[in-house]
Design a protein around this motif. Structure first.
Motif, PDB file in Angstrom:
ATOM      1  N   UNK A  41       0.828  -1.204   0.000  1.00 51.82           N
ATOM      2  CA  UNK A  41       0.000   0.000   0.000  1.00 51.82           C
ATOM      3  C   UNK A  41       0.861   1.252   0.000  1.00 51.82           C
ATOM      4  N   UNK A  42       0.855   2.024  -1.063  1.00 46.87           N
ATOM      5  CA  UNK A  42       1.650   3.251  -1.089  1.00 46.87           C
ATOM      6  C   UNK A  42       1.013   4.341  -0.242  1.00 46.87           C
ATOM      7  N   UNK A  43       1.863   5.146   0.339  1.00 51.49           N
ATOM      8  CA  UNK A  43       1.353   6.267   1.141  1.00 51.49           C
ATOM      9  C   UNK A  43       0.508   7.207   0.290  1.00 51.49           C
ATOM     10  N   UNK A  44       0.869   7.305  -0.966  1.00 50.30           N
ATOM     11  CA  UNK A  44       0.107   8.207  -1.830  1.00 50.30           C
ATOM     12  C   UNK A  44      -1.343   7.755  -1.957  1.00 50.30           C
ATOM     13  N   UNK A  45      -1.538   6.445  -1.952  1.00 44.95           N
ATOM     14  CA  UNK A  45      -2.903   5.923  -2.057  1.00 44.95           C
ATOM     15  C   UNK A  45      -3.668   6.187  -0.771  1.00 44.95           C
ATOM     16  N   UNK A  46      -2.998   6.041   0.338  1.00 45.09           N
ATOM     17  CA  UNK A  46      -3.638   6.361   1.616  1.00 45.09           C
ATOM     18  C   UNK A  46      -4.104   7.808   1.606  1.00 45.09           C
ATOM     19  N   UNK A  47      -3.208   8.686   1.178  1.00 40.53           N
ATOM     20  CA  UNK A  47      -3.544  10.110   1.161  1.00 40.53           C
ATOM     21  C   UNK A  47      -4.722  10.378   0.238  1.00 40.53           C
ATOM     22  N   UNK A  48      -4.703   9.720  -0.895  1.00 45.36           N
ATOM     23  CA  UNK A  48      -5.781   9.973  -1.848  1.00 45.36           C
ATOM     24  C   UNK A  48      -7.133   9.510  -1.284  1.00 45.36           C
ATOM     25  N   UNK A  49      -7.135   8.298  -0.725  1.00 43.97           N
ATOM     26  CA  UNK A  49      -8.385   7.778  -0.170  1.00 43.97           C
ATOM     27  C   UNK A  49      -8.846   8.633   1.008  1.00 43.97           C
ATOM     28  N   UNK A  50      -7.887   9.155   1.742  1.00 48.36           N
ATOM     29  CA  UNK A  50      -8.230   9.983   2.900  1.00 48.36           C
ATOM     30  C   UNK A  50      -8.570  11.403   2.484  1.00 48.36           C
ATOM     31  N   UNK A  51      -8.335  11.688   1.228  1.00 43.72           N
ATOM     32  CA  UNK A  51      -8.573  13.036   0.702  1.00 43.72           C
ATOM     33  C   UNK A  51      -7.784  14.100   1.450  1.00 43.72           C
ATOM     34  N   UNK A  52      -6.543  13.780   1.702  1.00 49.07           N
ATOM     35  CA  UNK A  52      -5.640  14.782   2.270  1.00 49.07           C
ATOM     36  C   UNK A  52      -4.416  14.861   1.360  1.00 49.07           C
ATOM     37  N   UNK A  67       1.085   2.426  10.646  1.00 49.39           N
ATOM     38  CA  UNK A  67       0.718   1.087  11.116  1.00 49.39           C
ATOM     39  C   UNK A  67       0.773   1.003  12.633  1.00 49.39           C
ATOM     40  N   UNK A  68       1.828   1.572  13.181  1.00 45.77           N
ATOM     41  CA  UNK A  68       1.967   1.536  14.636  1.00 45.77           C
ATOM     42  C   UNK A  68       0.807   2.269  15.301  1.00 45.77           C
ATOM     43  N   UNK A  69       0.465   3.424  14.766  1.00 45.83           N
ATOM     44  CA  UNK A  69      -0.658   4.181  15.336  1.00 45.83           C
ATOM     45  C   UNK A  69      -1.946   3.394  15.239  1.00 45.83           C
ATOM     46  N   UNK A  70      -2.116   2.744  14.135  1.00 47.29           N
ATOM     47  CA  UNK A  70      -3.319   1.933  13.933  1.00 47.29           C
ATOM     48  C   UNK A  70      -3.416   0.860  15.007  1.00 47.29           C
ATOM     49  N   UNK A  85       2.427  11.544  10.481  1.00 46.38           N
ATOM     50  CA  UNK A  85       3.179  10.288  10.648  1.00 46.38           C
ATOM     51  C   UNK A  85       4.476  10.382   9.863  1.00 46.38           C
ATOM     52  N   UNK A  86       5.541  10.783  10.535  1.00 48.39           N
ATOM     53  CA  UNK A  86       6.791  11.077   9.808  1.00 48.39           C
ATOM     54  C   UNK A  86       7.278   9.925   8.944  1.00 48.39           C
ATOM     55  N   UNK A  87       6.997   8.683   9.335  1.00 49.54           N
ATOM     56  CA  UNK A  87       7.415   7.560   8.513  1.00 49.54           C
ATOM     57  C   UNK A  87       6.199   6.654   8.292  1.00 49.54           C
ATOM     58  N   UNK A  88       6.238   5.971   7.208  1.00 52.06           N
ATOM     59  CA  UNK A  88       5.090   5.147   6.847  1.00 52.06           C
ATOM     60  C   UNK A  88       4.740   4.161   7.959  1.00 52.06           C
TER      61      UNK A  88
END
Lengths: 198, 198, 198, 198
Positions: free
Chosen positions: B43-54, B70-73, B63-66
């Motif tokens: 899962x690319x971070x870019x996709x996360x951002x897009x789905x999250x609309x940010x 996951x850790x936060x989750x 989240x300074x690192x990808x």
DNA sequence: TATGAATGAGCGTTCATTCAT
DNA sequence: AATGAATGAACGCTCATTCAT
């Protein structure tokens, strides 16, 4: 890699182990190690090639896409033995199950076993193999119990549950134990189940 | 995912859930869905951002690192309940275990559950959480059986095995069932185990 | 492509068309088809070999470099007929040009014709052949008109322009029509030009 | 690049030409030059990036796939003017066509013109643009002749052929002349056609 | 002549991460 | 906090070409 997988350093006739064939084997060896260690997605093909000591392009000569390496590994280096006779100890369900646990119908190296569980989520062919193993474990457990306890003492449904439980424990032992750090003693479970069927 | 899943029992006002804080939540929502679906590594971070609309940059603000996503989750959206009371039915080990199976000490959405098993191989913090769940399941099973069967009838060792077996079945149910396609009925297993302890 | 297209008028025994020689022919056949379809640059040698059903190494035995395949194709499978007599219809420029249009001084399969236009930009030997065709078309048109209209009625310059125009239309017909989807009727153009010279 | 394409060094308000936009323009500039020179397929994206002096990754930020660069070039840097008035010289078809030839309804740099012809074979969007140009040329030629020769002297079919011929010559001039080395004088052709309609 | 493994430079593309605003 | 352009290392994969047999 266990005694069944094709290893160049295995004793026996070293025929056909030169020329082209060697590279392919070394690629699979390297991939097996790396996929088990870091996971398929996190292992670059370049690293596989480097560990295998072959040029990167050669990897794609044998395996046009990266996923083909994984598929070949599962196809060629795991074998779910099906339909083999179960050695039952008549009247002794506990020892029968214990024997089963000692001889899983899975011919695969420890590394391949890890791969089987690790990548099952993502890749159909791996999942299929794992499903097959699961089915075989249940089938064998059921059959073994039927042999050990020929009198249909305890209805069939209970026997089925017992088989499924034992299979679950065996897979748990193969997989989750490493992750969670909690061991489980298959012999003791066999004993437990035998009691419940008595 | 939504406001009902992660911590339904969390007290306190739901403040700070507007404006800026919203972005962080949406990022985690998106990551939860995507990690569960395709896995963390794929899962690319870019996709996360897009789905999250940010915007992509904002993700790295929170989240300074990808891996921090996951850790936060895992930190914020899974909770292994520890030491809670077990509802035992005195004298009825089967029903006691059944209740346990119905109320796993894991507060997490289905997506987070998948993530917990999927990524346990690779990331220590996830593995630790899974191990904790395993331990809690064993502990609760043991405790429940002790409560249900107060007379030390059947030695402790057997009870321990029973607990471990039940825990193994519960985890099997959570994880492998989806992969292998073989269902297992926890109630029937509870019954089986109860029998073996009788 | 087939035995009828490249040089139907070539004399001589068709010997050497078996065994080894066959491979070379099949390579050129395959290349002709693929270059016409996808273009030279986008066609891998491996695909040529596969379509030709020859091992990859053999291709490089016959054609040490990829470009040699294209050069051989142009050399051996296109022929710009030079200096042949033009069948003029005395006094009828229109019919004379029509005949010319019907028998272009280019012996080449449809595939080779596409290649000739497609790759002219990039490869000198192809461009040269195309230029030669163009020159021949102009020359023939001029000569045909001179024969058809022997009285130097209309100055030479006008006749030259007429020839160049007709050649342009013929090439347009061969090439651009396919790309743009606009047809042009060479006979009608012949008629038009004849009128202008009357 | 002609006077209509967006150049940073163009006079006029330099607004919005800073920050991000500049890189995109430089990428298109570089691609235009390289595609015209060596062809799309033979031009690596890395070379485009180098010539544009941007990191390779940025190219894919603006144009996710290589083909998108070509499409953007055609979309943004070629314009087929449609339906503009034709300046006809009443009664003088020759001069009318000559004027047409002098002002082609194509706004594009010389490089873009080459690209238009070169890549038409391979890429639909380019072919569409070329087809549009062809259609416009025919349409304008027809319209111009109708204006110049309002009396339906000469039937419509002949006029249509004349228009198509002139369009063919204009495209020939744009494209094939460079390849074949044979020039054609559009004014002379205009004269020729006018004669044939007289 | 025939064969396919071997080679490695290079390709299009991805992606986590940084940074100026 | 918010934004998206910028960066460059690395990735999976392609491919012309070589070579030993």
């Amino acid at each position: 890699m266990d005694q069944t997988s094709p290893h160049p350093d295995e004793p026996g006739p070293p025929a056909k182990e030169f020329a082209g064939g060697d590279s392919r084997t070394r690629i699979l060896d390297a991939a097996e190690e790396l996929f088990a260690g870091g996971g398929y997605a996190a292992t670059p093909t370049s690293l596989i090639a480097k560990l295998a000591k072959v040029p990167k392009g050669l990897l794609f000569h044998y395996f046009p896409r990266k996923i083909d390496v994984l598929v070949a590994l599962v196809d060629e280096r795991t074998l779910v033995e099906e339909g083999r006779e179960v050695e039952a100890v008549p009247g002794d369900a506990a020892r029968t199950l214990s024997r089963l646990a000692r001889r899983l119908p899975l011919r695969a190296s420890p590394a391949m076993r890890r791969i089987l569980f690790r990548e099952a989520d993502t890749h159909g062919s791996v999942r299929e193999r794992l499903g097959r193993l699961n089915g075989e474990l249940i089938g064998r457990s059921r059959f073994a119990l039927e042999l050990a306890l020929p009198g249909a003492r305890g209805d069939r449904a209970r026997l089925e549950v017992a088989a499924a439980t034992f299979a679950a424990v065996l897979l748990y032992q193969e997989n989750l134990c490493q992750l969670t750090g909690h061991q489980i003693d298959a012999d003791a479970v066999a004993d437990l189940i035998a009691h419940s069927l008595a």
